[in-house]
Design a protein around this motif. Sequence first.
Motif, PDB file in Angstrom:
ATOM      1  N   ASP A   1      74.864  18.687  46.683  1.00 38.42           N
ATOM      2  CA  ASP A   1      75.417  18.363  47.997  1.00 38.42           C
ATOM      3  C   ASP A   1      76.910  18.675  48.092  1.00 38.42           C
ATOM      4  O   ASP A   1      77.417  19.035  49.164  1.00 38.42           O
ATOM      5  N   ASP A   2      77.630  18.541  46.977  1.00 43.67           N
ATOM      6  CA  ASP A   2      79.071  18.824  47.019  1.00 43.67           C
ATOM      7  C   ASP A   2      79.390  20.302  46.839  1.00 43.67           C
ATOM      8  O   ASP A   2      80.559  20.701  46.856  1.00 43.67           O
ATOM      9  N   GLY A   3      78.339  21.140  46.684  1.00 43.78           N
ATOM     10  CA  GLY A   3      78.540  22.583  46.583  1.00 43.78           C
ATOM     11  C   GLY A   3      79.134  23.032  45.268  1.00 43.78           C
ATOM     12  O   GLY A   3      79.586  24.179  45.150  1.00 43.78           O
ATOM     13  N   LYS A   4      79.095  22.173  44.248  1.00 43.37           N
ATOM     14  CA  LYS A   4      79.756  22.510  42.984  1.00 43.37           C
ATOM     15  C   LYS A   4      78.807  22.762  41.816  1.00 43.37           C
ATOM     16  O   LYS A   4      79.257  23.208  40.756  1.00 43.37           O
ATOM     17  N   THR A   5      77.516  22.489  41.991  1.00 46.14           N
ATOM     18  CA  THR A   5      76.581  22.677  40.879  1.00 46.14           C
ATOM     19  C   THR A   5      75.360  23.475  41.324  1.00 46.14           C
ATOM     20  O   THR A   5      74.635  23.057  42.237  1.00 46.14           O
ATOM     21  N   TYR A   6      75.167  24.620  40.686  1.00 50.47           N
ATOM     22  CA  TYR A   6      73.962  25.426  40.894  1.00 50.47           C
ATOM     23  C   TYR A   6      72.989  25.134  39.757  1.00 50.47           C
ATOM     24  O   TYR A   6      73.386  25.134  38.580  1.00 50.47           O
ATOM     25  N   THR A   7      71.745  24.890  40.112  1.00 51.55           N
ATOM     26  CA  THR A   7      70.698  24.681  39.110  1.00 51.55           C
ATOM     27  C   THR A   7      69.682  25.804  39.233  1.00 51.55           C
ATOM     28  O   THR A   7      69.103  26.002  40.303  1.00 51.55           O
ATOM     29  N   PHE A   8      69.495  26.537  38.145  1.00 48.29           N
ATOM     30  CA  PHE A   8      68.563  27.660  38.129  1.00 48.29           C
ATOM     31  C   PHE A   8      67.364  27.322  37.252  1.00 48.29           C
ATOM     32  O   PHE A   8      67.528  26.969  36.077  1.00 48.29           O
ATOM     33  N   LYS A   9      66.168  27.406  37.817  1.00 50.67           N
ATOM     34  CA  LYS A   9      64.923  27.225  37.070  1.00 50.67           C
ATOM     35  C   LYS A   9      64.392  28.613  36.716  1.00 50.67           C
ATOM     36  O   LYS A   9      64.118  29.429  37.608  1.00 50.67           O
ATOM     37  N   ILE A  10      64.236  28.883  35.434  1.00 50.26           N
ATOM     38  CA  ILE A  10      63.888  30.223  34.958  1.00 50.26           C
ATOM     39  C   ILE A  10      62.393  30.356  34.732  1.00 50.26           C
ATOM     40  O   ILE A  10      61.736  29.415  34.250  1.00 50.26           O
ATOM     41  N   LYS A  11      61.856  31.515  35.077  1.00 48.63           N
ATOM     42  CA  LYS A  11      60.433  31.780  34.849  1.00 48.63           C
ATOM     43  C   LYS A  11      60.127  31.819  33.354  1.00 48.63           C
ATOM     44  O   LYS A  11      60.935  32.291  32.560  1.00 48.63           O
ATOM     45  N   LYS A  12      58.950  31.333  33.004  1.00 49.69           N
ATOM     46  CA  LYS A  12      58.524  31.353  31.603  1.00 49.69           C
ATOM     47  C   LYS A  12      57.777  32.645  31.298  1.00 49.69           C
ATOM     48  O   LYS A  12      57.174  33.251  32.167  1.00 49.69           O
ATOM     49  N   GLY A  13      57.835  33.062  30.041  1.00 43.62           N
ATOM     50  CA  GLY A  13      57.049  34.209  29.599  1.00 43.62           C
ATOM     51  C   GLY A  13      57.728  35.557  29.747  1.00 43.62           C
ATOM     52  O   GLY A  13      57.111  36.589  29.489  1.00 43.62           O
ATOM     53  N   ILE A  14      58.997  35.579  30.150  1.00 44.12           N
ATOM     54  CA  ILE A  14      59.719  36.845  30.261  1.00 44.12           C
ATOM     55  C   ILE A  14      60.295  37.198  28.890  1.00 44.12           C
ATOM     56  O   ILE A  14      60.906  36.353  28.223  1.00 44.12           O
ATOM     57  N   THR A  15      60.101  38.427  28.460  1.00 43.03           N
ATOM     58  CA  THR A  15      60.614  38.853  27.156  1.00 43.03           C
ATOM     59  C   THR A  15      61.558  40.039  27.300  1.00 43.03           C
ATOM     60  O   THR A  15      61.449  40.835  28.236  1.00 43.03           O
ATOM     61  N   PHE A  16      62.489  40.127  26.353  1.00 44.18           N
ATOM     62  CA  PHE A  16      63.342  41.306  26.263  1.00 44.18           C
ATOM     63  C   PHE A  16      62.533  42.446  25.648  1.00 44.18           C
ATOM     64  O   PHE A  16      61.424  42.250  25.128  1.00 44.18           O
ATOM     65  N   HIS A  17      63.082  43.639  25.700  1.00 45.37           N
ATOM     66  CA  HIS A  17      62.367  44.816  25.217  1.00 45.37           C
ATOM     67  C   HIS A  17      62.072  44.769  23.718  1.00 45.37           C
ATOM     68  O   HIS A  17      61.188  45.479  23.237  1.00 45.37           O
ATOM     69  N   ASN A  18      62.803  43.938  22.980  1.00 46.88           N
ATOM     70  CA  ASN A  18      62.528  43.807  21.543  1.00 46.88           C
ATOM     71  C   ASN A  18      61.507  42.710  21.247  1.00 46.88           C
ATOM     72  O   ASN A  18      61.255  42.382  20.087  1.00 46.88           O
ATOM     73  N   GLY A  19      60.933  42.121  22.305  1.00 42.40           N
ATOM     74  CA  GLY A  19      59.888  41.113  22.132  1.00 42.40           C
ATOM     75  C   GLY A  19      60.377  39.688  22.131  1.00 42.40           C
ATOM     76  O   GLY A  19      59.569  38.748  22.185  1.00 42.40           O
TER      77      GLY A  19
END
Length: 508
Positions: free
Chosen positions: A83-101
């Motif tokens: 509400d105060d515009g000072k905190t962003y909360t990001f929920k990340i998708k599960k199961g995403i991998t980098f190219h090295n696995g």
Amino acid sequence: MKNVKFIVLTVVLLSLVVSFSFAQRDSVIIAMKGEPSKLNPLTYQDTETDLVLTALSDPLVELTAGGEYTSEGAVIESYSLSDDGKTYTFKIKKGITFHNGEVMNAEDVKFTYECFMNAELGSPRSQYYKDIEEVIAVDDYTVEVHLSNRNVTFLTTARLSGRILPKDYIEENGWEAFEQHPIGTGPYEFVEHIPGQKIVLKKNENYWDDPASIQTVEFRFFPEMTTAVMSLQAKQIDYIIEIPAEEYNMLKDMPGIASGTYSKFEDHRICFNKREGSVFADKRVRQAVAYAISRDELIALTRGDLAIPAQGRVPYFHEAFAYDAPVYEQDFEKAKQLLAEAGYPNGFKTQIYAPSDHPERVLEVTQIQRQLSKIGIDCEVVAIEWGTYLDVTAEGEAPMFRERWSADSPSPFSFVENWWTESSWNEIFGTYSNPEVDALIEQITRETDETKRWELYREVQKIAMEDVACYPLYWPIEGVVYNDEIKIPEDLFNIFLTPIANIDKWSF
């Protein structure tokens, strides 16, 4: 019996030819005028590097074709703002991998933010993150970004638009190894970079989102546009990045060529080295140059009907367009008067730089050379290769240089942010400092009322244009030509998205 065997053999051969033909359609070859400077997501400045890294990566938050923020195509499930515009909360998708696995998680997002914030790593984007007080990995798939102040531009500038960095890979191998073989979570994987020739990417078979249709993407370097044009006509390549207007108009109606246009969220301009001791530190000298230049002549020379003369920096189609910013129409007498007032009644000698792999820019600065000679300024044109150009302009060796700026979001903030004294871009584009402009840009980051924010943008541009912090030339309309065997969705031809930045959406 012989006839039957002949027919069977013919059918087999034809099927092999057809199969080979379809196999060839698994790859596209893209022509680049310049070679990426360095595949470092923190320090790069050039479009060529951005395009390669974008194909290898996914954003934290994505944009729709209309410029709205979305989780579709992004690594987040959702985000929220306190509400105060000072905190962003990001929920990340599960199961995403980098190219090295390795699995991508909250620690990678936290690490990415901290890398951009780290001044020692040399990102010119570090100022975008200055309001971050703390980044917390709440759990494996939740990240909180705490700001010291409300910043309405934060999601625009610091949404990690191109890439999430692999923490373990970089910490184990180092930045130099990453630059030699970058990895991400994106639809394509890095294969090889042969300097002076090409960069090759392959389809990420384990991609978490909709898989790409094109199996292999090859970026080839074509310093000579004539060679690239001939290769496209012969279908030896499939697409030319940033084709000049003249070549676009020549090719657009040819058989075997598909074409389109779109307005780019971009401006082209002349920058000045305004550091103390430079002749261009004097505002009157910059104003004299502005009065000597004819934008219409430059557009006629290189763009034709594919450009709009710029007034201010934010393009005409945006609400922040500065319709009342100063415009310097060509006036040689006024220019000479200003030079005399500045102490140069007989003019002076100087240089103007342009990247040699952009011949239309070289043509434009050559025309500017002629225009400046009318007011007594003897201006040498210096055309150099892209990597060297980036170095000498950023280090203050170029008195004047031909630049362009592309925004990668619906916000015009980056167009004015590089005038901010504290901005990392400010030093790169010649330095400019005006306390009134600094205060207004600070206000822009805090103002929640959109209408008031657009007015602040206009006011910044009015002041900076009176100072001739730079000299805007035009806003381009981009012409695109490509192999008509490729299908590019129409919604990629728009202000905020570009066809070449979304190769994973192409098909045959």
